[in-house]
Design a protein around this motif. Structure first.
Motif, PDB file in Angstrom:
ATOM      1  N   ALA A  94     -32.067  11.008  -3.952  1.00  0.00           N
ATOM      2  CA  ALA A  94     -32.191  12.462  -3.928  1.00  0.00           C
ATOM      3  C   ALA A  94     -33.117  12.973  -2.834  1.00  0.00           C
ATOM      4  N   ILE A  95     -33.869  12.067  -2.192  1.00  0.00           N
ATOM      5  CA  ILE A  95     -34.859  12.474  -1.192  1.00  0.00           C
ATOM      6  C   ILE A  95     -34.284  12.351   0.209  1.00  0.00           C
ATOM      7  N   ASP A  96     -34.313  13.427   0.947  1.00  0.00           N
ATOM      8  CA  ASP A  96     -33.860  13.426   2.344  1.00  0.00           C
ATOM      9  C   ASP A  96     -35.045  13.025   3.231  1.00  0.00           C
ATOM     10  N   PRO A 111     -30.126   5.980   1.326  1.00  0.00           N
ATOM     11  CA  PRO A 111     -29.997   7.165   2.182  1.00  0.00           C
ATOM     12  C   PRO A 111     -29.748   8.412   1.329  1.00  0.00           C
ATOM     13  N   TYR A 112     -30.015   9.558   1.912  1.00  0.00           N
ATOM     14  CA  TYR A 112     -29.882  10.814   1.186  1.00  0.00           C
ATOM     15  C   TYR A 112     -28.453  11.008   0.689  1.00  0.00           C
ATOM     16  N   ASP A 113     -28.284  11.074  -0.635  1.00  0.00           N
ATOM     17  CA  ASP A 113     -26.955  11.195  -1.237  1.00  0.00           C
ATOM     18  C   ASP A 113     -27.112  11.818  -2.624  1.00  0.00           C
ATOM     19  N   PRO A 114     -27.197  13.145  -2.705  1.00  0.00           N
ATOM     20  CA  PRO A 114     -27.398  13.816  -3.995  1.00  0.00           C
ATOM     21  C   PRO A 114     -26.304  13.482  -5.013  1.00  0.00           C
ATOM     22  N   ALA A 115     -25.060  13.333  -4.547  1.00  0.00           N
ATOM     23  CA  ALA A 115     -23.971  13.011  -5.475  1.00  0.00           C
ATOM     24  C   ALA A 115     -24.187  11.633  -6.096  1.00  0.00           C
ATOM     25  N   LYS A 175     -40.078  18.028  -4.336  1.00  0.00           N
ATOM     26  CA  LYS A 175     -39.853  18.862  -5.526  1.00  0.00           C
ATOM     27  C   LYS A 175     -38.553  19.648  -5.373  1.00  0.00           C
ATOM     28  N   GLN A 176     -38.316  20.212  -4.192  1.00  0.00           N
ATOM     29  CA  GLN A 176     -37.092  20.973  -3.947  1.00  0.00           C
ATOM     30  C   GLN A 176     -35.855  20.079  -4.021  1.00  0.00           C
ATOM     31  N   TYR A 177     -35.945  18.870  -3.460  1.00  0.00           N
ATOM     32  CA  TYR A 177     -34.807  17.952  -3.499  1.00  0.00           C
ATOM     33  C   TYR A 177     -34.454  17.576  -4.936  1.00  0.00           C
ATOM     34  N   PHE A 178     -35.470  17.326  -5.751  1.00  0.00           N
ATOM     35  CA  PHE A 178     -35.220  16.955  -7.140  1.00  0.00           C
ATOM     36  C   PHE A 178     -34.622  18.125  -7.926  1.00  0.00           C
ATOM     37  N   GLU A 179     -35.096  19.321  -7.650  1.00  0.00           N
ATOM     38  CA  GLU A 179     -34.561  20.492  -8.342  1.00  0.00           C
ATOM     39  C   GLU A 179     -33.081  20.685  -8.039  1.00  0.00           C
TER      40      GLU A 179
END
Length: 562
Positions: free
Chosen positions: A323-325, A360-364, A411-415
């Motif tokens: 979740a972290i970019d 790597p950054y991958d919210p899905a 915090k924003q990435y987790f939200e």
């Protein structure tokens, strides 16, 4: 605030100080205005150097942190020290011999060394220092340094009174015998020696509360003068230092957050200060300022309390990593002074495995892993499991701008994925009380699930990667070491024990690569980035050369031009 506007305000404030009247009631030592660049260094003089955090302890054997060693490196000497290539060289030890079987180290100590109170330094002080670390009442994180020595385990378990593997041969000769070949043994001796004559009647469990911790006596190039809590520590030159007297008469170590210390630098109250990366272009415009960048063998990371019910499942930890970019964090906050990290071992060190699992950054992917772990979003859009929301607090030590900005972005990435993380700002000594908690009587105790949820810090190689054993080995959870995340894995335990006995460098490297791979799979720490450490120094200071060992490591050689 727009880039550059903070510095503009500071410059305006500095101008006001210069043109106005200064208060005579200030308790802070003042630094003279800088001379021209052509002035030659002189003998004597004083300077002030800033730190982002106040030390917690000045006894080097009490949970030593970088905030502590910032000062203690100038007060205490160790038997050996690392050079810039991490090769251990002599300090209090003039030389040493190793037995044919590789188990016994005989150290020949420097002669004519004195403690700051004038008492002669002898091999008895060395024996006292390391024997104390084995005592069962010692609970301040350093037992691992003496644990390989014959007899240390028996003393630690209360079955014996003396560490039989430590022998004082004469006033200037001492030997250590290990139970078996122990590859990182020398690096474990890189820690300040403390005086037997001042501490021999004090139980190690009382060291943290003893006056010595606030009024230390060492053999180093500078000696303690006073500590004004929340403000500064003052040191004076040890004119009888066995390696030659320091060039300076006095050093003052001031404490404060980065912005405050940068303001003090601009006002010329401070000669050296850490500088936020965003302010580097502006600070370089000051004609009396010089930028110094230290390469650090360390990385910044988020650590999780494995006792917390959410973080017991590695899929949750992996999800948070996805979740972290990290690339955006480095690009927006660190720029050319940072690199994305996926390994707990620093990239410029041989212990770093370039092929560890990466996230790597991958919210899905992050959300899919949370769902695999049994979490589902509730009506508020927050993931929960068993009726408990995935909500936790990240402890953020103040003082370092880049770390604070990083925490806010995370915090924003987790939200965005449905995880609620609150930020709690606190000073570094307070964070230490959470990671290394104490009982009501002041003794160290085990970490519990309620002590903290997660935190953000930096860590790396100081002398040898064996230092990581105390952070990830199962038997090194507080009060026996620094494994405050309560991580336990049989494979990692085995690998960490194997590497200490492996004298073949390539084989030892392979063992650490396996450790890094397993830790990356488990993600009990989420590596974020590696960052160079920028400092701004007044050009009146000559010889300031910070590196991975810390900004004050070569303070003996500093001089000022007036």
């Amino acid at each position: 605030m727009k880039k550059g506007s903070f510095l503009a305000l500071l410059l305006a404030a500095a101008l006001a100080v210069v043109t106005g009247c200064s208060s005579s009631s200030s308790t802070q030592p003042q630094t003279p205005s800088s001379p021209t660049e052509t002035a030659a260094p002189t003998e004597g003089g004083s300077l002030t150097i800033a730190s982002e955090s106040e030390p917690g302890n000045l006894n080097p054997h009490i949970w030593a942190t970088s905030s502590d060693t910032f000062v203690t490196h100038m007060i205490f000497d160790s038997l050996v020290i690392p050079d810039k290539e991490l090769k251990m060289v002599g300090s209090l030890a003039e030389k040493w011999d190793v037995s044919e079987d590789g188990n016994t180290y005989t150290f020949h100590l420097q002669k004519n060394v004195k403690w700051h109170d004038g008492t002669p330094f002898t091999a008895k002080d060395v024996a006292f220092t390391f024997s104390s670390l084995a005592k069962p009442e010692y609970d301040a994180g350093g037992y691992w340094r003496v644990s390989p020595v014959v007899g240390a385990e028996e003393v630690h378990e209360g079955k014996a009174q003396e560490v039989t593997g430590i022998k004082v041969i004469d006033d200037h000769t001492i030997s250590f015998t290990t139970m078996e070949k122990f590859a990182p043994f020398l690096s474990g001796l890189f820690i300040g020696i403390v005086p037997e004559h001042l501490l021999k009647d004090v139980s190690p469990k009382e060291w943290a509360k003893h006056d010595f911790n606030r009024n230390p006596v060492g053999t180093g190039p500078f000696q303690f003068v006073k500590w004004e809590s929340g403000q500064y520590i003052e040191l004076k030159a040890n004119k009888e230092y066995f390696k030659g007297a320091p060039k300076l008469d006095k050093i003052v170590a001031r404490f404060g957050d980065t912005n405050t210390m940068l303001a003090a630098f601009i006002n010329r109250e401070v000669d050296v200060a850490p500088v936020p990366i965003a302010e580097i272009p502006s600070i370089q415009s000051l004609d009396y300022a010089e930028l110094k960048v230290a390469n650090q063998l360390s990385m910044y990371y988020i650590g999780f309390n494995a006792l917390n019910e959410h973080f017991q499942d590695k899929k949750v930890r992996q999800a948070l990593a996805y979740a972290i970019d990290k690339q955006s964090i480095v690009g927006s906050i660190l720029g050319e002074y940072g690199k994305v990290s996926f390994d707990v071992f620093p990239m410029n060190h041989w212990s770093h495995n370039p092929d560890v699992p990466q996230y790597p950054y991958d919210p899905a992917k992050a959300e899919a892993l949370l769902q695999e772990a049994g979490y589902a979003k509730n009506g508020k859009g927050i993931y929960e499991k068993g009726g408990k929301e995935l909500t936790f607090t990240l402890e953020v030590p103040t003082g370092k701008t880049e770390r604070e900005k990083t925490a806010a972005l995370i915090k924003q990435y987790f939200e965005k994925i449905g995880v609620n993380m609150e930020l709690r700002a606190l000073d570094f000594p307070t964070l230490v009380t959470k990671l290394l908690p104490k009982n009501a009587d002041g003794t160290q105790r085990k970490v519990t699930a309620d002590d903290y949820h997660a935190y953000i810090l930096g860590f790396g190689v100081e002398a040898d990667p064996d230092e990581y054993r105390s952070y990830f080995g199962s038997k090194y959870m507080p009060p026996n070491g620094y494994n405050f995340v309560s991580y336990s894995d049989p494979k990692v335990d085995q690998l960490l024990e194997q590497q200490v006995a492996e004298v073949d460098m390539e084989k030892r490297k392979g063992l650490f690569w396996e450790v890094g791979k397993k830790l990356a799979e488990d993600e009990i720490w989420i590596p974020l980035y590696e960052q160079e450490a920028p400092y701004v120094a007044n050009k009146r200071l000559v010889g300031f050369d910070p590196d991975f060992r810390g900004p004050t490591f070569n303070a003996k050689d500093w001089a000022v031009t007036q």
